[in-house]
Design a protein around this motif. Structure first.
Motif, short mmCIF file in Angstrom:
data_model
loop_
_atom_site.label_atom_id
_atom_site.label_comp_id
_atom_site.label_asym_id
_atom_site.label_seq_id
_atom_site.Cartn_x
_atom_site.Cartn_y
_atom_site.Cartn_z
N PHE A 17 38.06 23.18 -36.13
CA PHE A 17 39.09 23.65 -35.20
C PHE A 17 38.83 23.08 -33.81
CE2 PHE A 17 38.40 26.67 -38.59
CZ PHE A 17 39.66 26.79 -39.11
N PRO A 18 39.09 21.80 -33.64
CA PRO A 18 38.75 21.15 -32.37
C PRO A 18 39.54 21.69 -31.17
CG PRO A 18 40.08 19.71 -33.73
CD PRO A 18 39.72 20.90 -34.58
N ASN A 19 40.71 22.27 -31.41
CA ASN A 19 41.52 22.75 -30.30
C ASN A 19 41.36 24.24 -30.04
OD1 ASN A 19 42.69 20.19 -29.89
ND2 ASN A 19 44.06 20.55 -31.60
N ALA A 20 40.42 24.87 -30.74
CA ALA A 20 40.19 26.30 -30.52
C ALA A 20 39.51 26.51 -29.17
CB ALA A 20 39.32 26.86 -31.64
N PRO A 21 39.81 27.62 -28.51
CA PRO A 21 39.15 27.91 -27.23
C PRO A 21 37.63 27.90 -27.39
CG PRO A 21 40.94 29.44 -27.63
CD PRO A 21 40.76 28.64 -28.90
N GLY A 22 36.95 27.30 -26.43
CA GLY A 22 35.49 27.24 -26.47
C GLY A 22 34.95 25.99 -27.14
N ASN A 23 35.84 25.16 -27.67
CA ASN A 23 35.40 23.91 -28.32
C ASN A 23 35.69 22.71 -27.44
OD1 ASN A 23 34.49 25.16 -30.58
ND2 ASN A 23 36.31 24.82 -31.79
#
Length: 79
Positions: free
Chosen positions: A72-78
């Protein structure tokens, strides 16, 4: 999540169309993520218990390896 989606559908006539559709979309995303999170957890802990998931429960759609490979590259914190 599925219960919340049904409840939300019942409010359709009381909420403006744009807001209703936006929340409906967000609930669909949450439902999808809740299912894969549940499946991943069940399969992970099954590796320790060595017990089958009872037949009367919803069975995971994929293997543990599938869920472990999700990214999940676009998830917050990534970032």
């Amino acid at each position: 999540m599925r219960w919340m989606q049904k409840t939300w559908e019942g409010l359709k006539n009381y909420i403006d169309k744009e807001r209703f559709e936006q929340v409906k979309m967000l609930l669909a995303i949450q439902e999808k993520e809740a299912v894969w999170w549940r499946n991943a957890c069940l399969l992970y802990f099954q590796t320790f218990s060595k017990m089958p998931i009872p037949a009367n429960y919803e069975q995971p759609d994929h293997t543990l390896e599938y869920y472990k490979a999700l990214r999940f590259p676009n998830a917050p914190g990534n970032g």
